[in-house]
Design a protein around this motif. Structure first.
Motif, mmCIF file in Angstrom:
data_model
loop_
_atom_site.group_PDB
_atom_site.id
_atom_site.type_symbol
_atom_site.label_atom_id
_atom_site.label_comp_id
_atom_site.label_asym_id
_atom_site.label_seq_id
_atom_site.Cartn_x
_atom_site.Cartn_y
_atom_site.Cartn_z
ATOM 1 N N UNK A 69 -49.177 21.504 -54.785
ATOM 2 C CA UNK A 69 -48.205 22.373 -55.443
ATOM 3 C C UNK A 69 -46.765 22.082 -55.106
ATOM 4 N N UNK A 70 -46.496 21.476 -53.943
ATOM 5 C CA UNK A 70 -45.138 21.112 -53.541
ATOM 6 C C UNK A 70 -44.175 22.299 -53.507
ATOM 7 N N UNK A 71 -44.697 23.509 -53.330
ATOM 8 C CA UNK A 71 -43.825 24.678 -53.196
ATOM 9 C C UNK A 71 -42.773 24.726 -54.305
ATOM 10 N N UNK A 72 -43.237 24.609 -55.544
ATOM 11 C CA UNK A 72 -42.339 24.644 -56.705
ATOM 12 C C UNK A 72 -42.250 26.069 -57.241
ATOM 13 N N UNK A 73 -41.036 26.474 -57.645
ATOM 14 C CA UNK A 73 -40.816 27.840 -58.102
ATOM 15 C C UNK A 73 -40.000 27.838 -59.385
ATOM 16 N N UNK A 74 -40.202 28.921 -60.162
ATOM 17 C CA UNK A 74 -39.394 29.146 -61.358
ATOM 18 C C UNK A 74 -38.562 30.406 -61.153
ATOM 19 N N UNK A 128 -33.151 23.155 -51.096
ATOM 20 C CA UNK A 128 -33.683 23.211 -52.463
ATOM 21 C C UNK A 128 -33.570 21.833 -53.119
ATOM 22 N N UNK A 129 -34.646 21.428 -53.803
ATOM 23 C CA UNK A 129 -34.630 20.221 -54.628
ATOM 24 C C UNK A 129 -34.753 20.658 -56.085
ATOM 25 N N UNK A 130 -33.774 20.332 -56.875
ATOM 26 C CA UNK A 130 -33.738 20.784 -58.262
ATOM 27 C C UNK A 130 -34.655 19.926 -59.135
ATOM 28 N N UNK A 131 -35.477 20.589 -59.902
ATOM 29 C CA UNK A 131 -36.287 19.919 -60.925
ATOM 30 C C UNK A 131 -35.609 20.070 -62.275
ATOM 31 N N UNK A 168 -38.861 24.048 -52.878
ATOM 32 C CA UNK A 168 -38.264 24.561 -51.649
ATOM 33 C C UNK A 168 -38.877 23.864 -50.450
ATOM 34 N N UNK A 169 -38.035 23.544 -49.473
ATOM 35 C CA UNK A 169 -38.507 22.843 -48.277
ATOM 36 C C UNK A 169 -39.526 23.672 -47.513
ATOM 37 N N UNK A 170 -39.417 25.001 -47.583
ATOM 38 C CA UNK A 170 -40.366 25.905 -46.936
ATOM 39 C C UNK A 170 -40.247 27.269 -47.596
ATOM 40 N N UNK A 171 -41.249 28.142 -47.432
ATOM 41 C CA UNK A 171 -41.234 29.437 -48.112
ATOM 42 C C UNK A 171 -39.984 30.265 -47.837
ATOM 43 N N UNK A 172 -39.422 30.156 -46.623
ATOM 44 C CA UNK A 172 -38.233 30.955 -46.307
ATOM 45 C C UNK A 172 -37.046 30.560 -47.185
ATOM 46 N N UNK A 173 -37.002 29.291 -47.600
ATOM 47 C CA UNK A 173 -35.931 28.850 -48.498
ATOM 48 C C UNK A 173 -36.064 29.531 -49.851
ATOM 49 N N UNK A 225 -44.104 31.280 -58.157
ATOM 50 C CA UNK A 225 -44.499 29.906 -57.837
ATOM 51 C C UNK A 225 -45.089 29.236 -59.065
ATOM 52 N N UNK A 226 -44.915 27.935 -59.177
ATOM 53 C CA UNK A 226 -45.424 27.171 -60.311
ATOM 54 C C UNK A 226 -46.536 26.249 -59.853
ATOM 55 N N UNK A 227 -47.695 26.363 -60.518
ATOM 56 C CA UNK A 227 -48.808 25.488 -60.181
ATOM 57 C C UNK A 227 -48.699 24.190 -60.985
ATOM 58 N N UNK A 228 -48.947 23.049 -60.358
ATOM 59 C CA UNK A 228 -48.885 21.790 -61.101
ATOM 60 C C UNK A 228 -50.032 21.684 -62.104
ATOM 61 N N UNK A 229 -49.795 20.995 -63.191
ATOM 62 C CA UNK A 229 -50.861 20.740 -64.160
ATOM 63 C C UNK A 229 -51.789 19.657 -63.619
ATOM 64 N N UNK A 230 -52.969 19.556 -64.216
ATOM 65 C CA UNK A 230 -53.903 18.504 -63.818
ATOM 66 C C UNK A 230 -53.279 17.133 -64.051
ATOM 67 N N UNK A 231 -52.512 16.986 -65.131
ATOM 68 C CA UNK A 231 -51.868 15.698 -65.396
ATOM 69 C C UNK A 231 -50.908 15.325 -64.273
#
Length: 294
Positions: free
Chosen positions: A221-226, A242-245, A256-261, A280-286
């Motif tokens: 999941x890489x701790x991705x958020x919307x 934060x790493x911007x997608x 986010x580098x960690x949940x606290x971020x 949180x955003x779940x990655x797709x199977x692709x």
């Protein structure tokens, strides 16, 4: 439960599969995905006893499979193998009889399946007169006619239109609901993602990832958020950790580098204005597939 344990197969210097291990739970649908030549069909043929593994074993409920055990399997190969000039229902009944069914039982099962697969109106037509999609439905009926206790399907959705895909999905769910372990391969990752309880990803003959759909999503999941706000969210570009997608107007997708971020981002967004969405955003199977085979 169907278990594949340390299965390997080589052809001369070429390794087809290497130390492949995974399980298909009773009543669960497992998607088997990989590119062309990844080892999916070889593995399936070893499970079915069509090929002999160089090492490893395949067991059902903890017992080594025998030829007699494999009579309870239903199999649909990727290549269409029905007799083209034989009528649809006649052929499926015939295959049921080859599995030891009585004429009456084979006919009843054939009628039920053709209705379920929306092929009843073509029951008396030669297979060669059907569209490719309807031939695929007929092949699925042939794999299921003897009410198998284990189901192995190689690319069952090939050639199906969206309505056909939904019909076949329903049939596979019915088989799993009856307690059968169901394993199928497919290149249609969106279908696999919707249907499967569990996933096995194979590349170059090696299993790269396997587990339940939710486990794999969490693991990759890489701790991705919307984040969606009423206003501009451009400030997130400068937020530490934060790493911007993607950022546009009031919408941001970030890692986010960690949940606290992530929690810090949410606090800042609440202070700045109304927050419409934060999740949180779940990655797709692709996305998972691309990551694990690279």
């Amino acid at each position: 439960m169907l278990q594949i344990e340390g299965v390997s197969k080589t052809y001369g210097d070429r390794v087809a599969v290497s130390d492949v291990s995974f399980e298909v739970g009773a009543g669960r649908i497992t998607g088997f995905v990989g590119g062309n030549g990844a080892g999916k069909t070889t593995t399936m043929r070893i499970i079915l006893g069509v090929l002999e593994a160089d090492s490893g074993r395949v067991t059902l409920a903890g017992e080594q499979l025998t030829a007699a055990d494999r009579r309870i399997f239903g199999y649909m190969p990727e290549e269409r193998g029905l007799y083209p000039k034989m009528r649809v229902a006649e052929q499926i009944v015939y295959l049921g009889r080859l599995h030891g069914m009585s004429q009456r039982a084979a006919q009843a099962s054939t009628t039920r399946l053709l209705e379920r697969l929306e092929l009843a109106a073509r029951a008396g037509d030669p297979v060669e007169s059907l569209s490719l999609g309807n031939q695929q439905r007929a092949q699925i009926a042939a794999a299921l006619v003897h009410e198998p206790e284990v189901l192995i399907l190689d690319e069952p959705f090939s050639g199906l239109d969206p309505m056909g895909v939904e019909t076949v999905l329903g049939v596979l769910r019915d088989a799993a609901a009856g307690g059968a372990p169901v394993l199928f391969s497919s290149h249609q990752l969106d279908v696999v993602e919707r249907l499967c309880d569990d996933l096995v990803i194979i590349s170059d003959g090696t299993v790269r990832a396997n587990g339940s759909r939710d486990e794999l999503r969490t693991r990759h999941g890489h701790d991705r958020y919307e984040l969606v706000v009423n206003g501009d969210v451009g400030w997130i570009r400068e937020f530490p950790g934060v790493t911007i997608v993607e950022v546009e107007g009031g919408h941001a997708l970030f890692e986010a580098a960690e949940p606290s971020v992530a929690q810090g981002v949410l606090r800042r967004a609440i202070e700045a204005g109304d927050v419409t969405r934060f999740a949180p955003q779940h990655p797709s199977l692709a996305q998972i597939f691309t990551e694990v085979i690279e």
